[in-house]
Design a protein around this motif. Structure first.
Motif, PDB file in Angstrom:
ATOM      1  N   THR A  14       3.695  11.124  -8.755  1.00  0.00           N
ATOM      2  CA  THR A  14       3.940  10.997 -10.195  1.00  0.00           C
ATOM      3  C   THR A  14       3.060   9.894 -10.795  1.00  0.00           C
ATOM      4  N   CYS A  15       2.937   8.775 -10.086  1.00  0.00           N
ATOM      5  CA  CYS A  15       2.105   7.657 -10.559  1.00  0.00           C
ATOM      6  C   CYS A  15       0.643   8.081 -10.724  1.00  0.00           C
ATOM      7  N   CYS A  19      -1.918   7.651 -14.373  1.00  0.00           N
ATOM      8  CA  CYS A  19      -2.854   6.524 -14.370  1.00  0.00           C
ATOM      9  C   CYS A  19      -4.072   6.824 -15.242  1.00  0.00           C
ATOM     10  N   ILE A  24      -5.365   5.690  -8.790  1.00  0.00           N
ATOM     11  CA  ILE A  24      -4.390   5.928  -7.719  1.00  0.00           C
ATOM     12  C   ILE A  24      -4.685   7.263  -7.040  1.00  0.00           C
ATOM     13  N   ILE A  33      -3.867   2.422  -4.220  1.00  0.00           N
ATOM     14  CA  ILE A  33      -4.301   1.965  -5.534  1.00  0.00           C
ATOM     15  C   ILE A  33      -5.619   1.217  -5.387  1.00  0.00           C
ATOM     16  N   CYS A  38      -7.996  -0.593 -11.294  1.00  0.00           N
ATOM     17  CA  CYS A  38      -6.690  -0.799 -11.961  1.00  0.00           C
ATOM     18  C   CYS A  38      -6.829  -1.796 -13.101  1.00  0.00           C
ATOM     19  N   CYS A  44       2.300   3.219 -14.200  1.00  0.00           N
ATOM     20  CA  CYS A  44       2.713   3.766 -12.895  1.00  0.00           C
ATOM     21  C   CYS A  44       3.997   3.110 -12.410  1.00  0.00           C
ATOM     22  N   CYS A  48       7.553   5.582 -11.928  1.00  0.00           N
ATOM     23  CA  CYS A  48       7.978   5.906 -10.552  1.00  0.00           C
ATOM     24  C   CYS A  48       9.467   6.240 -10.509  1.00  0.00           C
TER      25      CYS A  48
ATOM     26  N   GLU B 160      -0.686  15.697  -9.518  1.00  0.00           N
ATOM     27  CA  GLU B 160      -1.727  14.660  -9.418  1.00  0.00           C
ATOM     28  C   GLU B 160      -3.003  15.069 -10.142  1.00  0.00           C
ATOM     29  N   THR B 172      -5.016  13.279 -17.307  1.00  0.00           N
ATOM     30  CA  THR B 172      -3.997  12.218 -17.349  1.00  0.00           C
ATOM     31  C   THR B 172      -2.820  12.633 -18.230  1.00  0.00           C
ATOM     32  N   SER B 180       9.922  12.347 -14.942  1.00  0.00           N
ATOM     33  CA  SER B 180       9.951  11.751 -13.613  1.00  0.00           C
ATOM     34  C   SER B 180      11.291  12.100 -12.983  1.00  0.00           C
TER      35      SER B 180
END
Lengths: 60, 398
Positions: A14-15, A19, A24, A33, A38, A44, A48, B160, B172, B180
């Protein structure tokens, strides 16, 4: 820099999807990461589902 | 693994496997890679899918794929007002509750049976780009580096969606466009043959909680919270909401699996470039209201596979030729996605009181078409004033 608690992380990715810097990666069973990419926006950390990503306290 | 293929498909979920199957069946040399060491695991899904929808792609349903059949759905508003639907009227996400570990692996095997090369524990780390065209992939298989040449890469890499980014497509997700989620496979709980949905800002802000029966006193009990709300300090983690929900509803149940994952609730992104197409969750085709992604992954995978066959025959892999793919999904997947995106944008603004009011307005009603369309049409009919703006927005879709 963002810390990943590898004992908490469920490597769901999910993160990765949120981003903005594409910093990531979800590798097979862990996330990675790239600290040089970053920008510490911390999206992120907040997205989470389980709270596996953390900003170290001295940087918050 | 050979060093050259017509098509490389990255990601062996339902979208990638169907793309690989259709392309291989069309005579192409196909490589399907999956970064996980076991296809279908770990699951990141509530596993619900419409029967009719699934049969469209897979006329022969194997019993091993099905955990249980859901014959209806109940939606509970924050104050507990129930809206119930029977199976023949239920939405497209009610029907089968799958066993994704077996289902996904079988779909990948089907693509192998059509002639695709399948490799698990194989990660793509980069694309080979020459003269503005994607011409191959670099990656690791069992820890060893490899490079493969190809004419087309299909990004079926799920939430992703890194393959798109590697090709310069911004995939993105903004916090308002992702849910989530956290889920437990619970055992020792009382469930029937209905899927339950719970709404409310104390339950799952900007999302919902679900109970999908898996048979034998088991169920997927999960919820998802809208990313936008997670940015607020007052909002807890999805896992905390889940623990609270489970304590209130299933305190004697046992947790047999922990499942986590992000669900795009976005408009689709750009899905093509020179030598590349994106399918399924990677293209953000997930339904913004239900969060369902399996069927749209399979539908877009079929379209991408067919387009790949045409492109190889024409020996043209330019974005312009791949527009065929966008022309296929825009009037179908795209139209429905846009409609449900507008509905989502509206519903996430509602307070608990407003949700209760809407639920009360239809809880005595027999809704003849209990899909998202049917439910929303009935809500608008019963609440013409409150839902005036929504009704205007959806005018051309309903």
């Amino acid at each position: 820099m963002i810390n990943v608690d590898r004992y908490k992380c469920g490597y769901c990715g999910t993160c990765v999807s949120v981003c903005p810097e594409a910093a990531i990666d979800l590798l097979e069973t862990f996330i990675n990461i790239n600290d040089s990419m970053c920008k510490a926006c911390n999206i992120c950390v907040k997205i989470c589902p389980i709270g596996a990503l953390e900003v170290p306290i001295d940087e918050e | 693994m050979k060093n050259r293929y017509d098509v490389v498909v990255v990601g062996a979920g339902p979208g990638g496997s169907i793309t690989a199957k259709v392309a291989a069946k069309g005579g192409l040399d196909v490589l399907l890679v999956e970064k996980r060491q076991e296809i279908g695991s770990p699951v990141r899904c509530a596993e619900g899918v419409s029967k009719k929808g699934l049969k469209k792609f897979l006329p022969q349903i194997k019993k091993e794929w099905i955990s249980s059949e859901a014959n209806g759905a109940r939606i509970y508003s924050p104050d507990g007002t129930k809206v119930e639907m029977a199976e023949e009227m239920a939405g497209s996400e009610v029907g089968y509750v799958l066993e994704r570990k077996i289902f996904d692996r079988d779909l990948a095997i089907m693509s192998a049976d059509e002639g695709a090369d399948v490799y698990a524990k194989t990660t793509v780390t980069d694309l080979v780009i020459k003269d503005g065209f994607v011409k191959g992939v670099k990656g690791r298989h069992l820890g060893k580096s490899f490079e493969v040449e190809c004419n087309l890469v299909i990004g079926a890499d799920g939430t992703e969606s890194k393959i798109g980014r590697m090709a310069g497509i911004d995939t993105t997700l903004k916090p308002v466009d992702i849910e989530s989620g956290a889920e437990y496979l619970m055992t020792g709980i009382d469930v029937d043959d209905f899927c339950d949905f719970y709404l409310g800002n104390d339950v799952a802000p900007g999302g919902y909680a679900w109970i999908f029966p898996k048979g034998d006193k088991r169920a997927n009990v999960g919820l998802a919270v809208l990313g936008k709300h997670l940015l607020k300090k007052t909002v807890k983690r999805p896992i905390d909401y889940l623990n609270k929900f489970v304590k209130e509803h299933y305190k004697d149940g046992k947790v047999a699996s922990v499942i986590l994952g992000g669900v795009p609730v976005s408009r689709p992104v750009k899905t093509i470039g020179n030598g590349i197409m994106l399918v399924g969750d990677a293209a953000r085709f997930t339904d913004p209201i239900t969060g369902g992604g399996i069927l749209k992954a399979m539908e877009s995978g079929t379209m991408a596979g067919e387009t790949a066959v045409d492109a190889i025959e024409a020996e043209d892999f330019s974005e312009n030729t791949l527009k065929k793919y966008e022309n296929k999904w825009r009037p179908t997947i795209g139209r429905k996605n846009e409609r449900n995106y507008l509905i989502k944008e509206f519903f996430i603004t509602l307070s608990d009181d407003e949700l209760n009011g809407l639920a009360r307005s239809v809880n005595e009603v027999k809704i003849t078409e209990m899909s998202v369309t049917g439910l929303v049409a009935t809500l608008i009919e019963k609440n013409p004033e409150t839902l005036k703006n929504l009704s205007k927005m959806l005018f051309k879709y309903l």
